[in-house]
Design a protein around this motif. Sequence first.
Motif, PDB file in Angstrom:
ATOM      1  N   ARG A  49       0.833  -1.212   0.000  1.00  0.00           N
ATOM      2  CA  ARG A  49       0.000   0.000   0.000  1.00  0.00           C
ATOM      3  C   ARG A  49       0.863   1.255   0.000  1.00  0.00           C
ATOM      4  O   ARG A  49       0.647   2.185  -0.783  1.00  0.00           O
ATOM      5  N   GLN A  50       1.838   1.269   0.886  1.00  0.00           N
ATOM      6  CA  GLN A  50       2.677   2.465   1.028  1.00  0.00           C
ATOM      7  C   GLN A  50       3.485   2.734  -0.235  1.00  0.00           C
ATOM      8  O   GLN A  50       3.645   3.885  -0.662  1.00  0.00           O
ATOM      9  N   ALA A 103       1.178   4.135  -2.936  1.00  0.00           N
ATOM     10  CA  ALA A 103       0.847   5.532  -2.628  1.00  0.00           C
ATOM     11  C   ALA A 103       2.024   6.439  -3.006  1.00  0.00           C
ATOM     12  O   ALA A 103       1.844   7.531  -3.562  1.00  0.00           O
ATOM     13  N   LYS A 121      -2.451  10.011  -1.108  1.00  0.00           N
ATOM     14  CA  LYS A 121      -2.285   9.975   0.342  1.00  0.00           C
ATOM     15  C   LYS A 121      -2.593   8.599   0.906  1.00  0.00           C
ATOM     16  O   LYS A 121      -1.961   8.149   1.865  1.00  0.00           O
ATOM     17  N   TYR A 122      -3.583   7.921   0.316  1.00  0.00           N
ATOM     18  CA  TYR A 122      -4.040   6.645   0.860  1.00  0.00           C
ATOM     19  C   TYR A 122      -4.076   5.561  -0.215  1.00  0.00           C
ATOM     20  O   TYR A 122      -4.296   5.864  -1.398  1.00  0.00           O
ATOM     21  N   SER A 150      -6.770  10.594  -2.257  1.00  0.00           N
ATOM     22  CA  SER A 150      -6.186  11.557  -1.307  1.00  0.00           C
ATOM     23  C   SER A 150      -7.260  12.225  -0.473  1.00  0.00           C
ATOM     24  O   SER A 150      -6.966  13.137   0.308  1.00  0.00           O
ATOM     25  N   ASP A 173      -9.736  12.290   2.535  1.00  0.00           N
ATOM     26  CA  ASP A 173      -9.846  11.637   3.849  1.00  0.00           C
ATOM     27  C   ASP A 173     -11.182  10.921   4.017  1.00  0.00           C
ATOM     28  O   ASP A 173     -11.245   9.770   4.478  1.00  0.00           O
ATOM     29  N   PHE A 178     -11.553   7.873   1.679  1.00  0.00           N
ATOM     30  CA  PHE A 178     -10.722   6.748   2.095  1.00  0.00           C
ATOM     31  C   PHE A 178     -11.319   6.053   3.305  1.00  0.00           C
ATOM     32  O   PHE A 178     -11.350   4.813   3.361  1.00  0.00           O
ATOM     33  N   ASP A 179     -11.783   6.821   4.278  1.00  0.00           N
ATOM     34  CA  ASP A 179     -12.364   6.214   5.480  1.00  0.00           C
ATOM     35  C   ASP A 179     -13.539   5.317   5.117  1.00  0.00           C
ATOM     36  O   ASP A 179     -13.655   4.180   5.611  1.00  0.00           O
TER      37      ASP A 179
END
Length: 597
Positions: free
Chosen positions: A41-42, A45, A51-52, A198, A200, A203-204
């Motif tokens: 994942r990282q 990104a 961002k996510y 990106s 928030d 993504f949540d």
Amino acid sequence: MIIDPIIPNGPSITHHEIEHVTSACATGWNMRASSYTNAFRQLMAQVTGHKYALALSSCTGAMHIAFNALGLKHGDEVLVPDLADFSVAACVIYCGATPVFCDVEPDTLCLSSEDAASKITPRTKGLIAVHLYGQPCRMEPLLDLAAKNGLFVLEDAAQGIGSSINGRPAGSFGHFSTFSFKGNKSVVSGEGGILLTSDDRLFDLAARLAAGGRTPDNPFAYDFVGFNYSISTLQAALGFAQTSRLDELIAQKKQIHSWYSERLSGMPGIRLNAEPQHCQPSFLTNLLFIDAPSIQRVKMITQLRASNIIAEPVYFPISSMPMFKQAETPVAYAASTKAICLPSGHNRTEEEVDYICRAIQQVMKEPGRDKAQIPLTGWLKYKSDSLEFFARIKEEGFIIPFEHEGHSCELRVVTAANTQDAKLVETLTRWREASAAAFLTRTEVTEQTMQQILNNYVSALRDYVLFFIFSDGYLYGQVALNDFAFQKHECCIDGLYIEDHAPKGLAAAACETIFAWAEKSLEIKNIFNHVVASNKKVRLLAAAQGFREISRTALYKEKIPGGEIFRPMYMPGHDTPDEYLLICKKSLSSKEIYDSK
């Protein structure tokens, strides 16, 4: 002429990937179950600048979650390019919405912003920008269109990893972007997908949907019905290892495209992938557009396949499928009948691309041909000539004479006729039993199984050449050459056995003879010897002949029906290996030697 099928796709897998997947298999459980998933994942990104990221089981699953997070529902419409993978439309339908099929641009085959604009209605909620075959969409007009009409943008970058627009990576523009790591992509994990954003809030919501709808603070409680699109640790490990090689993998794709471009650019009646200004394709697939009206795509694909070139058609328009009404997308429909996907796998070589291009040129000039007839070059010619030679000598017989201690000796190729000699099969069975410790698979040997093995050596294995060792007319042993790496001019010595009562030094003399013949007649540069560590006799002989150990693999013993087999112990840990496999190498000199070919 012998040429194996040149297939359309194929990944580049190295020890780097194998090491990471093996590590995940051995350690990626319980508290470490998400270690590779998080690393994957990282890294993705970082590649896209989002961002996510969520690592999921497929790109289809990622798109489905994205649409749900965006609130797509029954009665909504989504603008979809008509030339794309079917899953693009399917995910819209999963949510009860309707895909509205739009035409594509003639040069990129990506979504046309102009046609998309003409199909916006009050029910339109978003658009899908598909970076097709590694060709990036022109994102600026699509983003402007979305902004003016309050639409979401989902980037389907399943085929676009490594592409860029104005220096910005494909998959970095949309409210969501998705990637695929299926086995035919530039970066693979077997199966798997990534969802990136990106935002928030988005993504949540997407993360909770991907977790099945669980309450964040209680894994046993659910707030809503979500989905199970989890990726496995093993897939994530492979995806992570591949993505860490992204620059190298895309460079290989661009190199292959450059070979096609050098040979086909400027040829009347055809053209290759476009490279629009400010866009850099990643060339997942090299496309051949047929503009000449006299050339039929289906005919050309058939001609190429008859020439062992596995070319494929581009996608059929999604709206041509029976569950939809045919859309007014003339460019998409035209492309679906006039474009071909050329073999573009990572392991394609320049000689293969040269063969493909010359075949295309020939069938373009002579469209009535059933297949191309092109002389091979480079390692392809070397391989074809060698395999034809092996087939001939295994049918007709072949002898390499040599002398040892004043005795007349020969290496005789085992032929198809030898496989029918019952006495000979009996002798080989006895040899196999006497040298059982040299084999990693140890099972009961019978004359029947030895007959099958011998038939396999002579008939099925094209690059396995077995020699009998004779001295003064008496049969004393055998030795073989196999596993030819034709691109590198390398092979292995195999199956060495010599009777205990054979003249002293005969085995060494036979090996030196076959080495000299392989260098002179087969143009072999390096020979490898795979030997189990406990086979001290062969180890000492190999060392005396100049073989040097270059690696060793720990082995563990596993019981199988009728015997046992030794398998690689990739992560020995605290276990004691049952055996070792040594790989030894001998570089052949350029001294003057006997040529009997």
